[in-house]
Design a protein around this motif. Structure first.
Motif, PDB file in Angstrom:
ATOM      1  N   PHE A  99       0.830  -1.201   0.000  1.00  0.00           N
ATOM      2  CA  PHE A  99       0.000   0.000   0.000  1.00  0.00           C
ATOM      3  C   PHE A  99       0.865   1.252   0.000  1.00  0.00           C
ATOM      4  N   GLN A 100       1.908   1.235   0.807  1.00  0.00           N
ATOM      5  CA  GLN A 100       2.761   2.406   0.939  1.00  0.00           C
ATOM      6  C   GLN A 100       3.424   2.783  -0.380  1.00  0.00           C
ATOM      7  N   TYR A 101       3.891   1.790  -1.130  1.00  0.00           N
ATOM      8  CA  TYR A 101       4.633   2.064  -2.351  1.00  0.00           C
ATOM      9  C   TYR A 101       3.855   1.782  -3.632  1.00  0.00           C
ATOM     10  N   ASP A 102       2.683   1.171  -3.539  1.00  0.00           N
ATOM     11  CA  ASP A 102       1.860   0.850  -4.705  1.00  0.00           C
ATOM     12  C   ASP A 102       2.650   0.082  -5.769  1.00  0.00           C
ATOM     13  N   PHE A 103       3.409  -0.924  -5.315  1.00  0.00           N
ATOM     14  CA  PHE A 103       4.160  -1.800  -6.205  1.00  0.00           C
ATOM     15  C   PHE A 103       3.400  -3.096  -6.409  1.00  0.00           C
ATOM     16  N   ARG A 104       3.723  -3.789  -7.484  1.00  0.00           N
ATOM     17  CA  ARG A 104       3.146  -5.106  -7.752  1.00  0.00           C
ATOM     18  C   ARG A 104       3.977  -6.217  -7.133  1.00  0.00           C
ATOM     19  N   ARG A 105       5.286  -5.949  -7.022  1.00  0.00           N
ATOM     20  CA  ARG A 105       6.181  -6.962  -6.463  1.00  0.00           C
ATOM     21  C   ARG A 105       7.362  -6.282  -5.801  1.00  0.00           C
ATOM     22  N   PHE A 106       7.959  -6.997  -4.863  1.00  0.00           N
ATOM     23  CA  PHE A 106       9.195  -6.556  -4.234  1.00  0.00           C
ATOM     24  C   PHE A 106      10.234  -7.650  -4.388  1.00  0.00           C
ATOM     25  N   PRO A 107      11.471  -7.295  -4.718  1.00  0.00           N
ATOM     26  CA  PRO A 107      12.547  -8.269  -4.627  1.00  0.00           C
ATOM     27  C   PRO A 107      12.808  -8.582  -3.151  1.00  0.00           C
ATOM     28  N   VAL A 108      13.103  -9.831  -2.865  1.00  0.00           N
ATOM     29  CA  VAL A 108      13.452 -10.247  -1.505  1.00  0.00           C
ATOM     30  C   VAL A 108      14.972 -10.384  -1.483  1.00  0.00           C
ATOM     31  N   VAL A 109      15.604  -9.616  -0.592  1.00  0.00           N
ATOM     32  CA  VAL A 109      17.061  -9.512  -0.591  1.00  0.00           C
ATOM     33  C   VAL A 109      17.602  -9.700   0.813  1.00  0.00           C
ATOM     34  N   ALA A 110      18.735 -10.393   0.903  1.00  0.00           N
ATOM     35  CA  ALA A 110      19.489 -10.509   2.148  1.00  0.00           C
ATOM     36  C   ALA A 110      20.962 -10.332   1.811  1.00  0.00           C
ATOM     37  N   GLU A 111      21.610  -9.431   2.520  1.00  0.00           N
ATOM     38  CA  GLU A 111      23.032  -9.145   2.312  1.00  0.00           C
ATOM     39  C   GLU A 111      23.342  -8.808   0.849  1.00  0.00           C
ATOM     40  N   GLY A 112      22.445  -8.052   0.224  1.00  0.00           N
ATOM     41  CA  GLY A 112      22.649  -7.601  -1.142  1.00  0.00           C
ATOM     42  C   GLY A 112      22.332  -8.616  -2.224  1.00  0.00           C
ATOM     43  N   LYS A 113      22.027  -9.847  -1.839  1.00  0.00           N
ATOM     44  CA  LYS A 113      21.773 -10.916  -2.811  1.00  0.00           C
ATOM     45  C   LYS A 113      20.272 -11.151  -2.962  1.00  0.00           C
ATOM     46  N   LEU A 114      19.849 -11.338  -4.187  1.00  0.00           N
ATOM     47  CA  LEU A 114      18.447 -11.631  -4.479  1.00  0.00           C
ATOM     48  C   LEU A 114      18.120 -13.062  -4.082  1.00  0.00           C
ATOM     49  N   LEU A 115      17.117 -13.221  -3.228  1.00  0.00           N
ATOM     50  CA  LEU A 115      16.665 -14.554  -2.813  1.00  0.00           C
ATOM     51  C   LEU A 115      15.390 -14.973  -3.532  1.00  0.00           C
ATOM     52  N   GLY A 116      14.605 -13.980  -3.950  1.00  0.00           N
ATOM     53  CA  GLY A 116      13.330 -14.267  -4.593  1.00  0.00           C
ATOM     54  C   GLY A 116      12.549 -12.982  -4.766  1.00  0.00           C
ATOM     55  N   ALA A 117      11.246 -13.134  -4.925  1.00  0.00           N
ATOM     56  CA  ALA A 117      10.357 -11.976  -5.053  1.00  0.00           C
ATOM     57  C   ALA A 117       9.016 -12.336  -4.434  1.00  0.00           C
ATOM     58  N   ILE A 118       8.315 -11.318  -4.003  1.00  0.00           N
ATOM     59  CA  ILE A 118       6.977 -11.521  -3.447  1.00  0.00           C
ATOM     60  C   ILE A 118       6.032 -10.534  -4.123  1.00  0.00           C
ATOM     61  N   THR A 119       4.841 -11.029  -4.438  1.00  0.00           N
ATOM     62  CA  THR A 119       3.824 -10.208  -5.088  1.00  0.00           C
ATOM     63  C   THR A 119       2.614 -10.069  -4.184  1.00  0.00           C
ATOM     64  N   ARG A 120       1.746  -9.144  -4.530  1.00  0.00           N
ATOM     65  CA  ARG A 120       0.484  -8.992  -3.807  1.00  0.00           C
ATOM     66  C   ARG A 120      -0.309 -10.287  -3.894  1.00  0.00           C
TER      67      ARG A 120
END
Length: 137
Positions: A99-120
């Motif tokens: 809601f805050q950013y009105d995005f469809r998806r966010f990259p999921v990141v730990a220590e700068g590395k992409l682990l996955g993505a999450i969508t609404r």
């Protein structure tokens, strides 16, 4: 729910990615072929360095006729200030970020590395799958 679901529990770990050197017109083809509205851009060392979205690509077309569409690598067109989510975040907090950013998806990141993505959609699917655990569900 006593044990809140986290982003890591429901995220998609198969995320189509692009390289900063990918040509922007190839990136458009990539988005269309993978049926996604955006893709994280990953460096040779595996770090998230940006994201290319359909909006970034539409900016190219809005500037002129096909013969005059800007060309070059994804790195010239990607957004470098990427909002990300941590894998340990609970899905209810994550839902608020949508809601805050009105995005469809966010990259999921730990220590700068992409682990996955999450969508609404992932969050809605998780809530439905755990419906019996939700008060009044």
């Amino acid at each position: 729910m006593n044990n809140l679901l986290t982003v890591k529990d429901i995220m998609d770990t198969r995320v189509p990615t692009l390289h900063p050197d990918t040509k922007i017109l190839d990136a458009i083809n990539f988005l269309l072929r993978n049926r996604v509205t955006g893709a994280p851009v990953i460096s040779d060392s595996g770090e998230l360095v940006g994201i290319v979205t359909e909006t970034d690509c539409l900016k190219l077309i809005a500037k002129g006729l096909e013969a005059h569409i800007a060309q070059g690598p994804v790195s010239n067109f990607m957004s470098t200030e990427v909002k990300t989510i941590q894998p340990h975040m609970d899905i209810y907090y994550a839902a608020g970020l949508f809601f805050q950013y009105d995005f469809r998806r966010f990259p999921v990141v730990a220590e700068g590395k992409l682990l996955g993505a999450i969508t609404r959609f992932d969050i809605l699917r998780a809530i439905e799958a755990n419906r019996a655990l939700v008060p009044g569900g």
